[in-house]
Design an enzyme around this catalytic site. Structure first.
Site, short mmCIF file in Angstrom:
data_model
loop_
_atom_site.label_atom_id
_atom_site.label_comp_id
_atom_site.label_asym_id
_atom_site.label_seq_id
_atom_site.Cartn_x
_atom_site.Cartn_y
_atom_site.Cartn_z
CE LYS A 173 0.54 -11.09 -3.25
NZ LYS A 173 1.36 -10.37 -4.27
N GLY B 185 3.44 -9.06 3.17
CA GLY B 185 4.12 -7.81 3.48
C GLY B 185 5.61 -7.81 3.23
CD1 TRP C 264 5.56 -1.39 4.80
CD2 TRP C 264 3.92 -2.81 5.41
NE1 TRP C 264 4.85 -0.80 5.82
CE2 TRP C 264 3.84 -1.64 6.21
CE3 TRP C 264 2.99 -3.82 5.60
CZ2 TRP C 264 2.86 -1.48 7.20
CZ3 TRP C 264 2.01 -3.66 6.57
CH2 TRP C 264 1.96 -2.50 7.36
CG HIS D 251 8.01 -16.01 -0.41
ND1 HIS D 251 7.81 -14.99 0.47
CD2 HIS D 251 7.70 -15.52 -1.65
CE1 HIS D 251 7.40 -13.91 -0.19
NE2 HIS D 251 7.33 -14.21 -1.47
CB SER E 4 -3.09 -10.73 -1.15
OG SER E 4 -2.06 -10.03 -1.81
CG PHE F 284 -0.25 0.25 0.24
CD1 PHE F 284 0.27 -1.03 0.07
CD2 PHE F 284 -1.10 0.75 -0.73
CE1 PHE F 284 -0.05 -1.78 -1.05
CE2 PHE F 284 -1.42 0.01 -1.86
CZ PHE F 284 -0.89 -1.26 -2.02
NE ARG G 108 -5.43 -7.30 -4.33
CZ ARG G 108 -6.60 -7.21 -3.72
NH1 ARG G 108 -7.62 -6.63 -4.33
NH2 ARG G 108 -6.79 -7.71 -2.51
N GLY H 116 -3.19 -3.45 -0.03
CA GLY H 116 -2.48 -3.36 1.24
C GLY H 116 -3.39 -3.12 2.42
#
Length: 302
Positions: free
Chosen positions: A61, A63, A66, A111, A141, A236, A264, A266
Site C-alpha cells: 500500500k 505506491g 504507481w 513486498h 489503505s 492517479f 482507492r 491515492g
C-alpha cells in the site's frame, strides 16, 4: 499467528510471520497451488536475474502500482500504458517459472523485506527503487484493502484493526512495518549506489521532480518532455482509468471494464478521516518508540 523459518544467504535464519488470520495451509492453497510458501520464497531468492532488470521494493500500500508504471515507461522510453498488470512480475505471488517467461526488460516488484532479496540482485548490483509512505496513510489503505478483499479477522472496524497494525507482528505476512523500513535503511547504508529511496508524499507533491530522480538513477536518459508525459500518464485518475480500459486482467474474477479496487484514493492525509485524537496520540507514541534508532522522517500532510 503462524511462522516459518527461511534460511538467509549468510546461513542464518529468519522467521516469516503471517498476520492475515489464515493458517499457512490456507495461504498455500490460495496463492501457491503447486508448492508451499517456504519453497516459493526459496525459489524466488534463486531467481535468475538479468542484466537489465529493475527491482521495485515496497511495503504493501505504498505506491507499488504507481511506481511500477513509471519504471516501465522510463525503461521502454514512452508514455504508453503496458497492457500487462504489475502482478505479471509480482514476486510475492508469481512462480519463478512464470517470471522467467516474461520478456526483458523486466520491472520486478516485491513486498519482501531486504533479507529476502533474490540473490542475483545483490550479485549483479541490480538497481533497486524503494518507495516508502507515511505509515498512517499506509495503514489506512491496508485497512480498506482487507475490508475489500475480506481477508480474515483483519477485515473489521478500524478501532479494532489499529491495535493489530501496531502490534509485534504488524499487518504484513513477514515483518511489522517499522522493522521493514529500518532494514531497508540499513541496506541503503551498506549499498548506497544500488538503491534509490523515494517517498510517496514527494511523488504526490512533484511527480516530475521525482521521476527525474528515477531517470538519473537508472541512467535511462529520457527527455524532460517525456518525463512530464509520464508524470501525466501516471496521475492517479489516469492510471485508474487505464486499469479499467487498457489492462488485460490475469485474474478472471476481476471484472472487465472496471478498475482494480487497489485504486482507492491515492491521497496524502486520508488518515485524518480515520484516526481519532486518542488513536493519533497513541500512534505517535508507537512511532517514537519504534523509530528511535533511525534517521527516517515521514510527512503526513502536503
Amino acid at each position: 499467528m503462524s511462522k516459518i523459518k527461511i534460511e538467509l544467504p549468510d546461513g542464518t535464519e529468519t522467521e516469516c510471520i503471517h498476520a492475515y488470520g489464515l493458517t499457512y495451509n490456507a495461504v498455500v492453497q490460495k496463492f501457491f497451488k503447486d508448492t508451499d510458501l517456504k519453497t516459493h520464497i526459496e525459489e524466488i531468492r534463486d531467481l535468475e536475474i538479468r542484466d537489465d532488470d529493475i527491482y521495485l521494493a515496497t511495503f504493501p500500500k505504498c505506491g507499488t502500482h504507481w511506481v511500477w508504471e513509471i519504471l516501465v515507461m522510463l525503461k521502454r522510453g514512452d508514455a504508453e500504458y503496458d497492457t500487462r498488470e504489475k502482478e505479471t512480475l509480482f514476486l510475492d505471488f508469481k512462480s519463478s517459472k512464470e517470471v522467467d517467461k516474461s520478456p526483458s526488460p523486466r520491472v520486478l516488484n516485491c513486498h519482501y523485506p531486504s533479507k529476502l532479496l533474490p540473490k542475483g540482485v545483490l550479485q549483479k548490483g541490480t538497481k533497486i527503487v524503494h518507495v516508502m509512505r507515511n505509515p498512517k496513510d499506509a495503514f489506512v489503505s491496508y485497512y480498506h484493502h482487507h475490508k475489500t478483499f475480506k481477508t480474515g479477522p483483519l477485515a473489521q472496524s478500524f478501532d479494532k484493526y489499529l491495535p493489530l497494525m501496531t502490534g509485534d507482528y504488524g499487518i504484513y505476512m513477514f515483518y511489522p512495518w517499522f522493522t521493514y523500513v529500518k532494514e531497508w535503511e540499513r541496506f541503503t547504508k551498506a549499498h548506497p549506489k544500488q538503491i534509490l529511496n523515494l517517498f510517496y508524499e514527494d511523488l504526490k507533491e512533484d511527480p516530475v521532480r521525482e521521476i527525474k530522480k528515477i531517470n538519473n538513477f537508472l541512467d535511462t536518459g529520457r527527455s524532460d518532455e517525456l518525463v512530464k508525459d509520464i508524470a501525466k500518464a501516471c496521475d492517479f485518475q489516469n492510471l485508474k482509468k487505464a486499469d479499467a480500459e487498457v489492462k488485460i486482467k490475469e485474474d478472471p474474477k476481476k471484472p472487465a471494464g472496471k478498475p482494480s479496487p487497489m485504486y482507492r484514493k491515492g491521497q496524502v492525509g486520508d488518515w485524518k478521516n480515520h484516526f481519532t485524537v486518542a488513536q493519533n496520540e497513541m500512534f505517535d507514541e508507537w512511532l517514537a518508540e519504534n523509530l528511535i534508532d533511525t534517521d527516517l522522517k515521514f510527512r503526513y500532510t502536503l
